[in-house]
Write a protein that holds these residues in place. Structure first.
Motif, PDB file in Angstrom:
ATOM      1  N   SER A  31      33.376  37.633  41.637  1.00 25.64           N
ATOM      2  CA  SER A  31      31.778  36.564  41.231  1.00 25.64           C
ATOM      3  C   SER A  31      30.905  36.340  39.867  1.00 25.64           C
ATOM      4  O   SER A  31      31.214  35.717  38.781  1.00 25.64           O
ATOM      5  N   GLY A  32      30.437  37.307  39.812  1.00 26.52           N
ATOM      6  CA  GLY A  32      29.511  38.064  38.334  1.00 26.52           C
ATOM      7  C   GLY A  32      30.423  37.612  37.736  1.00 26.52           C
ATOM      8  O   GLY A  32      30.128  37.088  36.206  1.00 26.52           O
ATOM      9  N   LEU A  33      32.359  37.465  37.320  1.00 27.22           N
ATOM     10  CA  LEU A  33      33.173  37.677  36.560  1.00 27.22           C
ATOM     11  C   LEU A  33      33.885  36.174  35.951  1.00 27.22           C
ATOM     12  O   LEU A  33      35.057  36.157  35.265  1.00 27.22           O
ATOM     13  N   SER A  34      33.567  35.489  37.301  1.00 28.88           N
ATOM     14  CA  SER A  34      33.448  34.088  36.729  1.00 28.88           C
ATOM     15  C   SER A  34      34.041  33.825  35.362  1.00 28.88           C
ATOM     16  O   SER A  34      33.130  33.481  34.286  1.00 28.88           O
ATOM     17  N   PHE A  35      35.394  32.831  35.106  1.00 27.72           N
ATOM     18  CA  PHE A  35      35.683  32.702  33.475  1.00 27.72           C
ATOM     19  C   PHE A  35      36.468  31.830  33.557  1.00 27.72           C
ATOM     20  O   PHE A  35      36.494  31.288  34.789  1.00 27.72           O
ATOM     21  N   GLY A  36      36.897  30.690  32.546  1.00 26.91           N
ATOM     22  CA  GLY A  36      37.146  29.709  32.306  1.00 26.91           C
ATOM     23  C   GLY A  36      36.798  29.667  30.612  1.00 26.91           C
ATOM     24  O   GLY A  36      35.960  30.273  30.040  1.00 26.91           O
ATOM     25  N   ARG A  37      37.469  28.814  30.606  1.00 19.06           N
ATOM     26  CA  ARG A  37      37.739  28.134  29.274  1.00 19.06           C
ATOM     27  C   ARG A  37      36.356  26.790  29.246  1.00 19.06           C
ATOM     28  O   ARG A  37      36.063  26.611  27.753  1.00 19.06           O
ATOM     29  N   VAL A  88      33.264  26.774  37.747  1.00 21.08           N
ATOM     30  CA  VAL A  88      32.901  26.082  38.676  1.00 21.08           C
ATOM     31  C   VAL A  88      34.169  27.326  39.609  1.00 21.08           C
ATOM     32  O   VAL A  88      34.227  27.720  40.674  1.00 21.08           O
ATOM     33  N   ALA A  89      35.326  26.482  39.408  1.00 22.51           N
ATOM     34  CA  ALA A  89      36.956  26.024  40.229  1.00 22.51           C
ATOM     35  C   ALA A  89      36.451  28.231  40.265  1.00 22.51           C
ATOM     36  O   ALA A  89      37.059  28.722  41.317  1.00 22.51           O
ATOM     37  N   THR A  90      36.800  28.908  39.625  1.00 18.07           N
ATOM     38  CA  THR A  90      37.027  30.293  39.395  1.00 18.07           C
ATOM     39  C   THR A  90      35.992  31.062  40.296  1.00 18.07           C
ATOM     40  O   THR A  90      36.146  32.038  41.459  1.00 18.07           O
ATOM     41  N   LEU A  91      34.192  30.218  40.252  1.00 25.90           N
ATOM     42  CA  LEU A  91      33.674  31.060  41.570  1.00 25.90           C
ATOM     43  C   LEU A  91      33.661  30.773  42.396  1.00 25.90           C
ATOM     44  O   LEU A  91      33.712  31.507  43.212  1.00 25.90           O
TER      45      LEU A  91
END
Length: 505
Positions: free
Chosen positions: A117-123, A129-132
């Motif tokens: 969760s702490g490594l959630s990523f995205g451009r 938010v989707a990754t999280l």
């Protein structure tokens, strides 16, 4: 039924003095439950930082970035749905493969997904938010699994005199998680000036207690009750019972204890419906009704604190995001120290003295009276927000003393060993449905000026919450008192002859 004419070994577990293995089971079950709760109660701080970091551009000039309602709903919904699935799935799994193995899977899931969760990523902000959401869902599955598994492990290890206190102590780790999650937030906020690193570190810290509980679980054997009554491995059960009782137990003694147990009927049978159907309905309904009220206040906490002056009402002007998080964490830690933790401690002290049902009825009664008072004097509280919060806090103090603890305890004691985790998972999942209704069904209404009307909800909503507490009190009357009674007697698996407790001391 099994009718024995000797001192039953399973009864000896109930009469055993508190020993090291009891304390070890409590520590492991409590640490695992703490790990799941930490990730749930630290989220209000994380959401604040997500809004500041990723949605500042979408805010109006002069206002701070805030997490959009749809993003907040998606994140909350992901973890709530995950917990609902986990409570049902791991409840079933705990009765199929054993408490120890299923608990290990749940803890591993919490540890991995906390770190991820702490490594959630995205451009983009939406991608983050989707990754999280993805990781929060699976985190919820693992955390939800901790409810039935930690309860069953502790109930099956504890002696009957202190069983309620041990179970309440496991659940009290929820209060400790609130305190520690805010302590972690304060330390991280003081050490890191970058808001994006702060929220990630807070989430990743949740992996530590989960990993610790996973390691400690490997040192604890399967509960003897599961091994004997469900798995039928009498040799292993004898070994495990010898450790708990600090005495040599022979396989033949275990066989005499479990011989003739009726284990053919299942959850969807007429026999279950006759013996435990009402118990499952009552425990599930009480948990659902409690959580409707208990979680209705969570979404209002920051605004109440702002009106009290404990945090800034205009943070973009007066403080940075990290500073606001630090102040909010201090306020929440103070609330936990003054309300939640004393309530849990009082529950531990009283649950084996007054009994589960009396505490639950008393808690629902005080909550009802508090809500009715707030509703009846609603106009008065609009200009006295400190008094409003004080009376509202009384309701939740007694909720922690009573139903918030006892709804977790009772389902772990009433049902047969082969269905204990499954039934507890059903009751817990019913509570999770109440969480959804409480969190999303009582949003405060905003006026044209953007402020919450009267600080919290409406008069009608307070009356509705009082009504749910009355229903919870009524459903409690259908939950049998379980204090100081053997698990096998409560579940109607075994009938013991009356034996003096001193025989096992």
């Amino acid at each position: 039924m099994a009718h024995t004419h000797q001192l039953n070994i399973l009864a000896a577990l109930d009469r055993a003095k508190t020993r090291r293995y009891h304390l070890a089971a409590a520590a492991i079950a409590g640490t695992g439950f703490f790990a799941g709760a930490y990730n749930l109660y630290s989220v209000i701080l994380v959401y604040m930082l997500l809004g500041r970091v990723y949605f500042a551009d979408s805010a109006r000039p002069g206002e701070p970035g805030m997490l959009p309602p749809d993003a907040a709903a998606a994140l909350n919904g992901a973890v709530f749905c995950g917990m609902f699935v986990g409570q049902l799935a791991f409840g079933w799994l705990g009765d199929r493969i054993g408490r120890r193995r299923a608990y290990g899977l749940a803890l591993a899931l919490v540890a991995v997904c906390s770190a991820a969760s702490g490594l959630s990523f995205g451009r983009t902000a939406k991608a983050v938010v989707a990754t999280l959401c993805f990781f929060r869902f699976w985190l919820g599955v693992g955390a939800g699994g901790g409810y039935p598994l930690s309860a069953a492990i502790m109930a099956e290890y504890a002696n009957r005199r202190k069983r309620g206190a041990f179970l309440a102590a496991v659940y009290a780790m929820q209060g400790m998680s609130i305190l520690l999650s805010n302590a972690v937030a304060m330390v991280v906020a003081a050490a890191m000036p970058e808001a994006d690193y702060v929220w990630r570190t807070i989430l990743m810290a949740g992996a530590v207690p989960a990993a610790l509980a996973f390691y400690l679980r490997m040192k604890l054997p399967e509960t003897a009750r599961y091994t004997a009554l469900v798995a039928g491995d009498l040799r292993s059960a004898a070994t495990d019972m010898s450790l708990v009782l600090c005495a040599t137990i022979r396989e033949q003694e275990i066989d005499a204890s479990v011989r003739g147990v009726d284990d053919k009927w299942g959850l969807f049978s007429v026999q279950f419906l006759r013996s435990h159907g009402l118990h499952l309905l009552a425990t599930s309904s009480a948990w659902f009704l409690l959580d409707v009220t208990y979680y209705s206040q969570n979404i209002l906490q920051k605004d109440l604190l702002g009106k009290l002056g404990w945090v800034s009402h205009s943070p973009v002007v007066t403080m940075s995001a990290v500073e606001e998080v630090s102040r909010l964490a201090r306020a929440q830690a103070l609330i936990a120290l003054c309300g939640a933790i004393p309530g849990y401690c009082l529950a531990i002290t009283l649950i084996d003295v007054l009994g589960r049902r009396q505490l639950q009825v008393a808690g629902f009664l005080v909550m009802t009276l508090s809500m009715l008072t707030l509703a009846a004097l609603y106009e008065h509280w609009t200009s006295h927000i400190a008094g409003f919060m004080a009376l509202y806090s009384v309701a939740f103090f007694f909720a922690n003393v009573g139903p918030n603890t006892t709804t977790f305890v009772a389902p772990a004691e009433l049902f047969p060993a082969r269905l204990r985790c499954t039934c507890h998972g059903i009751a817990a999942a019913s509570g999770r449905a109440g969480v959804v209704l409480g969190a999303f069904g009582f949003f405060p209404k905003k006026g044209a000026d953007g402020e919450y009307a009267a600080g919290i909800g409406t008069r009608n909503e307070l009356f509705v919450l009082a009504g749910t507490n009355i229903l919870g009190m009524l459903m409690t009357l259908f939950v049998p008192e379980t204090r100081a009674t053997s698990l096998e007697v409560l579940s109607k698996e075994v009938i013991y002859e009356a034996v003096d407790d001193a025989a096992c001391n």
